[in-house]
Design a protein around this motif. Sequence first.
Motif, PDB file in Angstrom:
ATOM      1  N   THR A   1       0.807  -1.215   0.000  1.00 47.14           N
ATOM      2  CA  THR A   1       0.000   0.000   0.000  1.00 47.14           C
ATOM      3  C   THR A   1       0.845   1.272   0.000  1.00 47.14           C
TER       4      THR A   1
ATOM      5  N   GLN B   1      -2.600  -1.733  -4.274  1.00 39.90           N
ATOM      6  CA  GLN B   1      -3.657  -1.810  -3.282  1.00 39.90           C
ATOM      7  C   GLN B   1      -4.385  -3.160  -3.363  1.00 39.90           C
ATOM      8  N   VAL B   2      -5.107  -3.485  -2.311  1.00 41.84           N
ATOM      9  CA  VAL B   2      -5.863  -4.743  -2.298  1.00 41.84           C
ATOM     10  C   VAL B   2      -6.795  -4.827  -3.501  1.00 41.84           C
ATOM     11  N   ALA B   3      -7.389  -3.705  -3.867  1.00 41.38           N
ATOM     12  CA  ALA B   3      -8.314  -3.699  -5.006  1.00 41.38           C
ATOM     13  C   ALA B   3      -7.633  -4.029  -6.324  1.00 41.38           C
TER      14      ALA B   3
ATOM     15  N   TYR C   1      -2.512 -12.652   3.528  1.00 40.81           N
ATOM     16  CA  TYR C   1      -2.173 -11.275   3.881  1.00 40.81           C
ATOM     17  C   TYR C   1      -0.956 -11.271   4.801  1.00 40.81           C
TER      18      TYR C   1
ATOM     19  N   TYR D   1      -5.526  -1.465   9.524  1.00 39.08           N
ATOM     20  CA  TYR D   1      -6.884  -0.998   9.808  1.00 39.08           C
ATOM     21  C   TYR D   1      -6.974   0.487  10.128  1.00 39.08           C
TER      22      TYR D   1
ATOM     23  N   ALA E   1     -10.871   4.618   5.113  1.00 39.66           N
ATOM     24  CA  ALA E   1     -11.731   3.558   4.563  1.00 39.66           C
ATOM     25  C   ALA E   1     -11.440   2.204   5.209  1.00 39.66           C
TER      26      ALA E   1
ATOM     27  N   ASN F   1      -6.233  -1.998   4.947  1.00 37.33           N
ATOM     28  CA  ASN F   1      -6.155  -3.165   4.070  1.00 37.33           C
ATOM     29  C   ASN F   1      -7.171  -4.245   4.426  1.00 37.33           C
TER      30      ASN F   1
ATOM     31  N   GLU G   1     -10.465  -3.513   3.063  1.00 38.30           N
ATOM     32  CA  GLU G   1     -10.431  -3.741   1.618  1.00 38.30           C
ATOM     33  C   GLU G   1     -10.457  -5.229   1.293  1.00 38.30           C
TER      34      GLU G   1
ATOM     35  N   ARG H   1     -13.992  -6.304   1.359  1.00 38.55           N
ATOM     36  CA  ARG H   1     -14.729  -5.930   0.150  1.00 38.55           C
ATOM     37  C   ARG H   1     -14.319  -6.799  -1.035  1.00 38.55           C
ATOM     38  N   LEU H   2     -13.026  -7.144  -1.105  1.00 37.61           N
ATOM     39  CA  LEU H   2     -12.555  -8.031  -2.163  1.00 37.61           C
ATOM     40  C   LEU H   2     -13.235  -9.392  -2.061  1.00 37.61           C
TER      41      LEU H   2
ATOM     42  N   TRP I   1     -13.180  -6.883  12.097  1.00 31.35           N
ATOM     43  CA  TRP I   1     -13.000  -7.549  10.801  1.00 31.35           C
ATOM     44  C   TRP I   1     -13.479  -8.994  10.819  1.00 31.35           C
TER      45      TRP I   1
END
Length: 367
Positions: free
Chosen positions: A37, A43-45, A57, A76, A80, A83, A86, A89-90, A135
């Motif tokens: 990052t 990025q994770v995305a 991770y 964290y 947003a 990681n 994210e 969301r992934l 999380w």
Amino acid sequence: MRLLLAVLLLLAGCSAAPPPPAPAELKVVGYYPSWGTYARDFQVADVAADQLTHLLYAFGKVDDGRCAPGDPWADYGKPAGGNIAELGRLKQRNPRLKILWSFGGWSGSAGFSKAAEDPAAFAESCRALIRDPRWAGVFDGIDIDWEYPNACGETCDTSGPGALAALLAALRGKVGLVTAAVPGDAGKLRKADYAAAARHADWLGAMTYDFYGTGPGRGPTAAHSPLTAYPGIPSPAATAETTVRTLRDLGVPAGKILLGVGFYGRGWTGVAAATPGATATGQAPGRYAPGIEDYEVLSSRCPPTGTIGGTSYAACGGQWWSYDTPATIRIKMEYARSNALGGAFAWELSGDTKDATLLRAMSSVLR
């Protein structure tokens, strides 16, 4: 006729047994480093999650024998949610993807010696961490990257040959999936009971890279992740093939071995010869550390000029690099498949091109 049939059956029974069938689903695993990052801006995305079965991770840390976040801001704390948010969301976009939190690494393994003194407490701390309400539901398990149990990496451990197996056994049933990274060096593999470790793990990821190129840089130049030995290799045993054979000889089932692939190169400077085996004046310059560079950079800055031992090398401007390409990765994945291994993993995803050229080469063979 009956006599002939009997002889043929006898001969068939005496022939070498075929390799065991490969697992039903070969694993395509990639490490995402928390530091991606930062300077790399990976990025994770950006992860090509549709090409993976599992994402690891890296790294959490082992603090006073307990699991703990490795980089609170990246994990964290950043906007947003960091990681880990994210990663959640992934996972929502790729519901079949399994995500594990990996602990340790080269510079973060010292704490495992303390953890080995109380495996149950270590396992309970890991369970509590991945179930943290901030999380909960993101992580499907724990990966242990201990470099190295009962041997020396950046630090030395004397916990005994059963220490890794004890940690994995304690984790089993508490955290979902349980995996471990294991040495590529055959000598280090004989220092610990990896057969016992495998009984408690979903897989063992063999770190079959960095065989050469991590020293002072005087040469001889050599492929850092050869699949097989080649004429002139400094040590014929320093190959992925030897690592796999050693694990099998130690009693680790083929289906629990994952072949490791590096998404980077190791390089030397002051090299006059284009082929391996030459002297050098030092390590080639790298963006983040001497002697190491991402595939994304090398593929255009110093493209391959040859292949040896199942991997590529490149000579350019007095520099000499070795690294894997899509073509050599496919060779390695065919090796994994034909030897009934459980799949392969990549260290690490930020070194790939933006369109995930190397990861797609892995996936194209294994899935």
